[in-house]
Structure formats: C-alpha cells, structure tokens
Enzyme design. Structure first.
Site, PDB file in Angstrom:
ATOM      1  N   SER A 305     -50.157 -16.605  49.909  1.00 55.58           N
ATOM      2  CA  SER A 305     -50.733 -16.157  51.165  1.00 55.58           C
ATOM      3  C   SER A 305     -49.705 -16.219  52.299  1.00 55.58           C
ATOM      4  CB  SER A 305     -51.973 -16.989  51.470  1.00 55.58           C
ATOM      5  OG  SER A 305     -52.756 -16.371  52.439  1.00 55.58           O
ATOM      6  N   ASP A 520     -58.819  -9.085  46.310  1.00 53.04           N
ATOM      7  CA  ASP A 520     -58.485 -10.201  47.202  1.00 53.04           C
ATOM      8  C   ASP A 520     -59.121  -9.971  48.570  1.00 53.04           C
ATOM      9  OD1 ASP A 520     -57.217 -12.067  48.910  1.00 53.04           O
ATOM     10  OD2 ASP A 520     -55.432 -12.073  47.654  1.00 53.04           O
ATOM     11  N   HIS A 548     -58.601 -14.799  45.882  1.00 53.36           N
ATOM     12  CA  HIS A 548     -57.379 -14.829  46.677  1.00 53.36           C
ATOM     13  C   HIS A 548     -56.295 -15.569  45.912  1.00 53.36           C
ATOM     14  CE1 HIS A 548     -54.669 -14.899  49.973  1.00 53.36           C
ATOM     15  NE2 HIS A 548     -54.836 -16.172  50.259  1.00 53.36           N
TER      16      HIS A 548
END
Length: 579
Positions: A305, A520, A548
C-alpha cells in the site's frame, strides 16, 4: 484518553480512510460546480426482524476456553512488556459473563476479543537503550523478544540538506536462518502512512516461506515520526469542534475550514521543523541510511500500500541500490490529495456491493439501512463501554476495515447483522479499534497514526482548491452515502507547503515487481496499471480476486511468483494473472 479526543483522531482518519490510498479515474461522476450529483441506485432496506441466520463463525469457543485464552494473553503481554494495563479487557469479560455463550453473535464477539488479545500481547516491547546505534554508524542489534527478534536504533539527519539535528529510527529483524544460503536483507513496510513496521514484522515473518527466512535477514522499521521512531504528535486543538461535518452552505464551509486550520495550527505548534521533513522523500533517504548501516551493497524490499510509495520513491532516487523490489497494492502518486480520497470512496462502495453479493439474503441493504438509522440515533455496544457507540463515522470505518480482506467478509456480515437485528454495535466498534490501533487491554491508542498520516500526506501530495474539495465531497456523499466522508481540506490549511511526489519513474531495467488485485478496495487495479504504464520495464503481476494486497496472504500462485523474484530476481512474464 478521553472520548472526545479519541473520536477527534478517528474522525480525522476518515477523510482518507489509515492507511491506504486510492486512484484517480474510476469512471464515476465528479461534480465540481456545486450542483447535485445523481445517486447510484441503493438496494431496498431489509426487514431486520426477519433476517435469515448466518453460518456459524469459523472460531467457536466455550466460555471456559475464552476466559483461559484471555488470561493467557494478559500473562504473555505482561511478561514481555506489551501490557501494563488490562482494565478494559477485564470489563469486557465481566460484561460477557452474563451473555448467552452459545449465541452465534456472542461467539463472534468472544472470538474477536481473544484474537485481538493474542495479537496485541505479542507486540514488541519498547526498544531498549542497548539497541541504540553504535558511534561508527553501524547497527548495534540487541535481543527484544524470546523468538530471535532483535532490535536496533539508527540516528539519521532530521534535514538531509542541512545535517545537524538528528532523529532516531527504530528497527527490528530476524536474522537469516541458514547463513550459507543468505542473500542479503529483505526490508518490509506495512503501509499507512503511519503504520508501524516494528509491530508489523513478527506477524509478517510468520507468513513468509521457509526459503525466504533461510535466505534473508528480514527487517522492518518505524518510519520517521511514527511509532517507536521519534514520533510526531499534534498538540491539542483550540476552540470548539462543533461544526457541521457535512457543510451545505458557504458559512458552514468557512466554519469547517477554520476548524481544519486549528488542527493544522496545533500540528505546527507541536513541531513545524519536523513537519517539513515527514515526507516520503526523507523516508527514502532513511532507507538508504539503513542500507548503509547494515553494510549491504543493495537491498530487497516488500512494500504494501503506502509502502509502495516508499519503494517507488527509493527506486527513483537510488535505482542502483535496488536488488529486488516488490510493490503490492500499488498506489498512484500522480494525483491530488482530494482525488485520492474521492476515488477511494467509490472503490470501497464497489467492494461493498461485491461483499453483499456473497451473503445476499442477509447482507443486501444492511449497510444502507444502518446508514439511514444512524441519522437519527447512535447504536450502543452491549459488551464495551458506553463511549464505544457506533455513529455514521464508526460505521464507515468499521465496514471499510473489514473490506480490506475477503477473509473478513464473514465477520462483516455478522457485524452488520448484529447492529441491525440486535441493535448491538460491538463488532463494528471492535473493527474500528483494530483498524485504528486501540488496545483491547487498556483502551488506549498504541499509535500516532492520524497525526503522522496527515503530516506525510500533506507533504507528499498537491491539493485541489477548497471549492473543488467541497464540491467533490458533496458529490461523493450523494453517490456513496454509506462511505460519506467529511470534506478533505486539512492539507489546504497545512502550515508546511507540499513537496509532491508526482509521477514517479525509475530507470529501465530496475528490478521492480508490481502486484495489484482486481478487487482491491483501497488501491484498485487501475493504480497498478497506471504505475506500470509509466515504467515499462516494471512487471505487473495481477491477482484476480478481492481484498487489499496479496503477497503472503494465502494465495500460492502469488506467493510462488513473488518468492522466485525475491530469491532469483526472475520476474514472471508480463501479463501474468493469478486467479
């Protein structure tokens, strides 16, 4: 921590949802002239009195097993220094004592509380003085756990352009298990910005393959301003926070902007010099200092991320030091702060609709029903304190947190059903606590995630104008009412000008593997494709699924291909898809 201050921090998180960012260009309508945007069709509200039962939760416990498990977690946490106050979990156990322990909803509460207790009891203790960096700049590692975990501290310049004042960066590591197979260092980052690598490493390490553990010193760190590294905290906010969170008039917008400015002022008073150097470009320089201190010619890296922004920035600044970089849950840095927030709202709404289809007869319309219900009243928690009520913001975060992994969908189904059918917000509140780093033992917050999040984001991204920010908020909240956000204007009032990352690139041939998941909700697949398009030599590995990030999360196809890349620096063929 008092409830008003606690909720202030959580409310600030909602403008972009912890940890994790979004894309631009989702094919949705954005209205910037203040006119009303059309609503997406919302499902009909269910009859909550006639909701079907859900399948039993995966982890069932007897009352005795639950109590013994909690007692063991407390003992473990006290022993390693992670728990100094367990008054909150004691209160939860007391309230659960009179519950029907065979009730499926109560079973989910017990399983969740025990899971959080086990995880938090194993958090690394504060890094001791013995772990500080040596005078020659090399790292002086010292044991900080009974499973081989070691910790250290590294001094780095606060301002790389004008070295003088220094700050401490704290690290932890597991040494390579087989010295004969050792390749080098594998550095990991969990994202955020504001996520603690110190806390992340033990759980992440447990999910890595034996071959990776044999071949690498696996290391993580708390970025500057975060966690055990010299942390950044904003000070108390002056004045009243009683402003309309959904301003509809110019006067209300002005009042909301003024309050955002007061928060920014509090951050400036707490440390304006630190704010100037919280951006990811400085974090990348810290990573370079870590590489040098570990004596490595190059490093390997896995960033999740926001951690992909660190990886992209490092590859841009120090491409020759990249051995093998895996960027999982790729974020696009070439947009404004508000575009990130706006597009993520749409992505989570899409994920909610996919989730609802997985338990259609029970779940369809529940989130929308609760959104409407919370316009009139909050939902109390039966097993937490009176301050742990669920309002619209807590509903938003509680749902979003559970959508990060498809493995959490059964939990979300139970959380929504219990809130709707039994007027119990316990499971939603626990989802928020887990996401925001609140201790199940004491009720205190273990991170400064909201303050560091703002400090990094406001440095890394340009901002849209105030008028556009408010227009985007009106449009988003009409289109996606379950995920209605407060206007994202904090960075417009920030005391330090931005130093935007922009569209990051790196030289051809730099070994970077991008991993992106089609479903996601936080860093959607289009982001990975955008970054790959401007870095043609990077390989994009697609995970066809939900949730995710993907690596070390149970998908053997992804894990095998990422492991081969880390071990042999051999990327999969372009266009590879793992289903």
């Amino acid at each position: 921590m008092s409830t008003p201050y606690r909720r202030r921090g959580v409310y600030l998180l909602i403008t972009a949802l912890v940890a994790i960012l979004a894309l631009s260009g989702c094919g949705r309508v954005v209205v910037l002239d203040g006119t009303a945007a059309p609503r997406y069709p919302q499902p009909d509200a269910p009859d909550v009195a006639k909701l079907p039962d859900l399948p039993a939760y995966k982890n069932t416990l007897t009352w005795s097993e639950f109590k013994d498990g909690v007692a063991k977690a407390i003992s473990t946490g006290v022993k390693n220094g992670a728990v100094t106050d367990h008054s909150r979990i004691d209160q939860i156990v007391y309230k659960l004592a009179d519950a029907d322990h065979d009730d499926p909803g109560v079973q989910v509460v017990m399983a969740t509380v025990l899971s959080m207790a086990k995880t938090q009891s194993k958090a690394p203790a504060q890094i001791a003085e013995s772990g500080r960096s040596a005078e020659d700049g090399a790292l002086a590692w010292a044991p900080c756990g009974d499973d081989g975990l070691e910790c250290a501290s590294l001094k780095v310049p606060l301002d790389y352009d004008n070295p003088g004042d220094t700050i401490e960066i704290k690290l932890d590591r597991y040494k390579a298990k087989d010295p004969d197979k050792r390749i080098g260092v594998l550095l990991g980052n969990p994202g955020g910005p504001g996520g603690s690598g110190i806390d992340f490493l033990p759980a992440w390490y447990g999910g890595l393959s034996d071959e990776i553990k044999d071949s690498f010193d696996v290391v993580s760190f708390d970025p500057r301003g975060v966690g055990q590294s010299d942390p950044f905290y904003c000070g108390p906010v002056s004045g009243s926070s009683d402003v309309n969170p959904d301003p509809k008039t110019k006067a209300e917008e002005d009042a909301y902007t003024e309050q955002a400015g007061k928060f920014a002022d509090a951050c400036a008073k707490a440390g304006k010099d630190m704010l100037k150097h919280m951006g990811t470009k400085d974090v990348a320089r810290d990573v370079e200092k870590i590489r040098t201190a570990m004596g490595e010619d190059q490093i390997s890296y896995v960033g999740y991320s926001y951690g992909t922004a660190i990886g992209q920035t490092y590859a841009n600044m120090f491409p020759g030091k990249v051995r093998a970089f895996v960027l999982d849950g790729v974020m696009n840095t070439a947009v404004t702060k508000q575009q990130l927030s706006s597009a993520q709202t749409a992505a989570f709404d899409k994920a909610l609709r996919r989730f609802s289809g997985s338990c259609e007869k029970v779940c369809t319309g529940l989130a929308q029903y609760l959104t409407t219900k919370l316009q009139d009243d909050n939902i109390e928690s039966k097993y937490l304190s009176s301050s742990d009520y669920v309002d619209q913001t807590y509903l938003n975060i509680g749902i979003s947190a559970a959508l990060y992994s498809a493995k959490r969908w059964p939990y979300l189904a139970w959380a929504l059903r219990e809130a709707a059918a039994d007027s119990d917000g316990t499971l939603l509140a626990l989802s928020v606590d887990d996401y925001t780093g609140r201790s199940i033992f004491s009720g205190e917050y273990t991170s400064n995630g909201d303050d560091s999040f703002s400090a990094v984001m406001c440095r890394d991204f340009a901002t849209s104008s105030l008028d556009d920010a408010y227009a985007m908020s009106r449009s988003d909240n009409r289109l996606h009412p379950v995920f209605a956000n407060r206007p994202d204007v904090i960075c417009n009032e920030w005391p330090v000008p931005p130093d935007p990352l922009g569209a990051l690139t790196w030289p051809k041939g730099t070994p970077v593997l991008l991993v992106s998941t089609t479903g996601d909700p936080a860093t959607p697949h289009e982001m990975g494709k955008s970054v790959a398009a401007r870095n043609p030599s990077a390989v994009l590995l697609t995970h066809d699924g939900d949730g995710h990030t993907a690596y070390s999360n149970g998908d053997s196809c992804i894990d095998d291909k990422v492991n081969k890349f880390l071990l042999d620096v051999k990327a999969p063929k372009k266009g590879t898809v793992c289903k």
